[in-house]
Design an enzyme around this catalytic site. Structure first.
Site, PDB file in Angstrom:
ATOM      1  N   HIS A   1       0.975  -1.196   0.069  1.00 53.11           N
ATOM      2  CA  HIS A   1       0.209   0.115  -0.139  1.00 53.11           C
ATOM      3  C   HIS A   1       0.892   1.228  -0.040  1.00 53.11           C
ATOM      4  O   HIS A   1       0.570   2.285  -0.618  1.00 53.11           O
ATOM      5  CB  HIS A   1      -1.027  -0.111   1.056  1.00 53.11           C
TER       6      HIS A   1
ATOM      7  N   ASP B   1       2.900   6.132  -5.192  1.00 53.55           N
ATOM      8  CA  ASP B   1       3.187   6.211  -6.843  1.00 53.55           C
ATOM      9  C   ASP B   1       2.286   7.220  -7.130  1.00 53.55           C
ATOM     10  O   ASP B   1       1.362   7.481  -7.535  1.00 53.55           O
ATOM     11  CB  ASP B   1       2.555   5.017  -7.418  1.00 53.55           C
TER      12      ASP B   1
ATOM     13  N   ARG C   1       0.008   7.528 -10.263  1.00 51.57           N
ATOM     14  CA  ARG C   1      -1.087   6.629 -10.161  1.00 51.57           C
ATOM     15  C   ARG C   1      -1.948   7.488  -9.276  1.00 51.57           C
ATOM     16  O   ARG C   1      -3.234   7.620  -9.745  1.00 51.57           O
ATOM     17  CB  ARG C   1      -0.611   5.315  -9.444  1.00 51.57           C
TER      18      ARG C   1
ATOM     19  N   GLY D   1     -12.109  -2.593  -4.464  1.00 54.17           N
ATOM     20  CA  GLY D   1     -10.703  -2.511  -4.057  1.00 54.17           C
ATOM     21  C   GLY D   1     -10.347  -1.529  -3.398  1.00 54.17           C
ATOM     22  O   GLY D   1      -9.159  -1.089  -3.760  1.00 54.17           O
TER      23      GLY D   1
ATOM     24  N   GLY E   1      -8.479  -0.604  -0.645  1.00 55.34           N
ATOM     25  CA  GLY E   1      -7.217  -0.532   0.036  1.00 55.34           C
ATOM     26  C   GLY E   1      -7.252   0.450   1.192  1.00 55.34           C
ATOM     27  O   GLY E   1      -8.106   0.037   2.024  1.00 55.34           O
TER      28      GLY E   1
ATOM     29  N   GLU F   1     -13.602  -3.964   0.242  1.00 53.53           N
ATOM     30  CA  GLU F   1     -12.267  -4.460   0.196  1.00 53.53           C
ATOM     31  C   GLU F   1     -12.223  -5.807   0.828  1.00 53.53           C
ATOM     32  O   GLU F   1     -12.912  -6.364   1.604  1.00 53.53           O
ATOM     33  CB  GLU F   1     -11.529  -3.700   0.892  1.00 53.53           C
TER      34      GLU F   1
ATOM     35  N   GLU G   1      -8.996   1.130  -8.851  1.00 54.25           N
ATOM     36  CA  GLU G   1      -7.765   0.968  -9.313  1.00 54.25           C
ATOM     37  C   GLU G   1      -7.255  -0.526  -9.256  1.00 54.25           C
ATOM     38  O   GLU G   1      -6.998  -1.207  -8.467  1.00 54.25           O
ATOM     39  CB  GLU G   1      -6.564   1.559  -8.487  1.00 54.25           C
TER      40      GLU G   1
ATOM     41  N   GLU H   1      -3.531 -10.583 -11.812  1.00 55.89           N
ATOM     42  CA  GLU H   1      -4.338 -10.626 -10.590  1.00 55.89           C
ATOM     43  C   GLU H   1      -5.698 -10.829 -10.777  1.00 55.89           C
ATOM     44  O   GLU H   1      -6.661 -11.165 -10.011  1.00 55.89           O
ATOM     45  CB  GLU H   1      -4.173  -9.095  -9.914  1.00 55.89           C
TER      46      GLU H   1
ATOM     47  N   HIS I   1       4.956   2.084 -10.173  1.00 53.97           N
ATOM     48  CA  HIS I   1       4.971   0.819  -9.499  1.00 53.97           C
ATOM     49  C   HIS I   1       4.754  -0.530 -10.386  1.00 53.97           C
ATOM     50  O   HIS I   1       5.319  -1.418 -10.036  1.00 53.97           O
ATOM     51  CB  HIS I   1       4.230   0.785  -8.210  1.00 53.97           C
TER      52      HIS I   1
END
Length: 573
Positions: A273, A279, A282, A306, A308, A328, A372, A381, A521
């Site tokens: 994270h 990043d 991003r 998602g 995070g 999440e 994202e 993924e 990243h």
């Protein structure tokens, strides 16, 4: 990023779903408190002993060590205990309103149940085969269904006559293992020695029967250990903030986990994270895009798929979203809750811990989905598929996606230095040839940053996705094309990268992972060729590129590259 599973409501000032607290049913504090009655009794007994020594004229010097004085203490204390202590202890019948009191309350209540209601504890053990934990469940089941307690004896009789297994009994649920408010006093009945044997039989005892009883007791102990771990230890481990304990917990949790579970667990750690949120290209692209469409975000419902650390959820909340569902499925969700609470956005952002590929979210359709979802080379993924399914299931007609387009590119490389250090190095290792290691290297897909001067020709787009309309099947790649080579050089490898676009604004915002753009990243995926290919300036090199989910794990990728009629296979795992 990762999608989500079990619904988790954001904690308010009155309760916390983030982790077990001292008041939660399954915390070690609560589990220990069930024994507080007997602990209090011990304290009262000690105090009364001291009191009676004084009343008997003895000097209050418990540390003297004198044996005669200790005899007086024991004698006086024991007599007084029988007469005065235990007055605050009572035990209520499981069936009627009869009450017993004193330290023998539980034993007296057992006699009452067997004589007045024909509820035999020996039958609970031998016929219904209740372990001690089963006995705890039985008592709490009876307490919490007191208005139906007249049916308890009939229920026990029916179960005795049936072949039902203990796991099928109506009190076998874990809810009857953890105490609730109001259980504590009633549960003094649980101080009863449930395993106490009946009076010895005058008949000769069968040795084999005793062995079977011993085996049954051993199995009961094993069951108690399993239940204790599930109800007490595991929730405590989940709540612990100890770094060493977290590491131990993670190691124990990996065993037996599915690839899907391990994927979500990979997002439990801080490192990934930190890498993503700092990043800059991003995070800034998403912040700018959300700011550009604030007229759509304001007063709307948003899903952050998602989430995070919840950074995108908070961006949306600041732009006036009415409600943000932060979805999440990794444990980072609990830190995300704290992030939201620290920024006073808990009334807007609601958390859902759930794997939406397996379970439906209990929400109405939303106006905006932001995510994202991109993995290495976009598709690693498998979150692109999750994003598409979420679109079909949860986005209102005419709703907005952020981002809403994605492209995949390949570019030829002349990375001789990297090729020598990663591939040719196995030709001579201290004088030994290691072709097996070289072959293994050729199957892997390393992630590295490519500098623009290492490319030897323009990039080719091999996949263009309109995220509003594409299907799950379209995310596979099978394209034939030609690389144009700009110099007389050797083709050593191919690099893969992607870009996503936020359209619908005055100037579309593009987040690119190209070697020509600021590094991210994601870097680039490198496909080394088994042999370097000599090329001339202006040459066009025919190529076929295929990408599809790995047969062992759909979150991984298989890649096939065909050059000069030879197909090379790669695994992205």
């Amino acid at each position: 990023m990762s999608s989500s599973r079990k619904a988790v409501q954001f904690p308010t000032g009155d309760e916390s779903d983030c982790c077990p607290s001292a008041d939660d049913e399954c915390s070690p504090t609560t589990a220990t408190s069930t024994g507080s009655t007997s602990d209090d009794a011990t304290v009262r007994f000690k105090n009364d002993r001291r009191k009676n020594v004084k009343e008997g004229g003895e000097e209050d010097s418990s540390d003297s060590g004198d044996d005669d004085e200790e005899d007086e203490v024991v004698k006086g204390g024991r007599d007084a205990w029988k007469e005065e202590d235990g007055k605050g202890i009572s035990c209520e019948c499981l069936i009627c309103s009869h009450t017993t009191s004193g330290y023998e309350a539980a034993d007296l209540m057992k006699e009452h149940l067997e004589s007045e209601h024909q509820l035999s504890f020996q039958k609970l053990k031998t016929v219904l085969k209740l372990s001690y934990m089963g006995f705890v469940q039985f008592v709490r089941f009876a307490r919490r269904n007191k208005n139906k307690s007249d049916e308890l004896v009939n229920l026990v009789s029916k179960l005795e006559a049936s072949n039902a297994a203990p796991k099928d009994y109506p009190w076998s649920s874990d809810e009857f293992l953890v105490p609730k408010e109001g259980d504590l006093e009633a549960d003094y009945f649980l101080t009863l020695d449930y395993f106490e044997e009946p009076e010895p039989s005058t008949d000769s005892q069968d040795l084999e029967a005793l062995r079977r009883e011993l085996d049954a007791r051993r199995e009961q102990v094993k069951q108690m250990e399993v239940v204790f771990r599930r109800v007490v230890l595991e929730p405590w481990e989940e709540a612990s903030s100890s770094k060493a304990l977290k590491k131990s917990k993670k190691t124990s949790r990996i065993a037996g986990k599915s690839d899907n579970d391990l994927y979500f667990m990979s997002y439990d750690e801080l490192t990934i994270h930190h890498e993503m949120i700092f990043d800059h290209p991003r995070t800034e692209a998403y912040r700018k895009a959300i700011n550009e469409v604030r007229f759509l975000i304001k007063d709307s419902t948003v899903m952050d798929l998602g989430c995070g650390t919840a950074i995108l959820s908070m961006f949306c909340a600041l732009q006036g979203a009415k409600k943000v569902y932060a979805v999440e499925n990794s444990e980072i969700i609990y830190e995300a809750m704290n992030n939201v609470f620290d920024n006073s956005l808990e009334k807007i952002i609601e958390f859902k811990r759930q794997d939406i590929d397996k379970e439906d979210l209990e929400i109405e359709k939303v106006d905006v989905i932001v995510s994202e979802f991109m993995g290495y080379f976009l598709f690693f993924e498998g979150m692109t598929e999750t994003f598409i399914r979420a679109r079909d299931k949860y986005l209102k007609k005419g709703g907005r996606l952020l981002p809403d387009a994605a492209d995949v590119y390949l570019v030829p490389l002349g990375r001789e230095g990297l090729y020598r250090s990663k591939v040719d190095c196995w030709d001579n290792v201290y004088g030994f040839k290691m072709q097996a290691m070289k072959d293994l290297t050729m199957k892997e897909i390393p992630i590295n940053s490519v500098s623009p001067d290492e490319t030897i020709g323009p990039a080719v787009c091999v996949k263009n996705l309109n995220l509003y309309t594409c299907s799950v099947d379209e995310i596979q790649i099978d394209e034939e094309f030609k690389f144009r080579i700009d110099d007389d050089t050797e083709l050593c490898a191919i690099a893969g990268y992607f870009s996503v676009t936020f359209r619908g604004v005055k100037t579309p915002i593009v987040l690119s992972t190209s070697p020509e753009d600021p590094p991210t990243h994601w870097k680039q995926a490198i496909f080394f060729l088994p042999k370097r290919k000599r090329c001339t300036r202006g040459e066009e090199v025919p190529c076929r590129f295929k990408s599809y989910p790995h047969p062992e794990n759909p979150r991984w990728l298989m890649v096939e590259i065909t050059l000069d009629g030879v197909t090379h296979k790669y695994e992205f795992n």
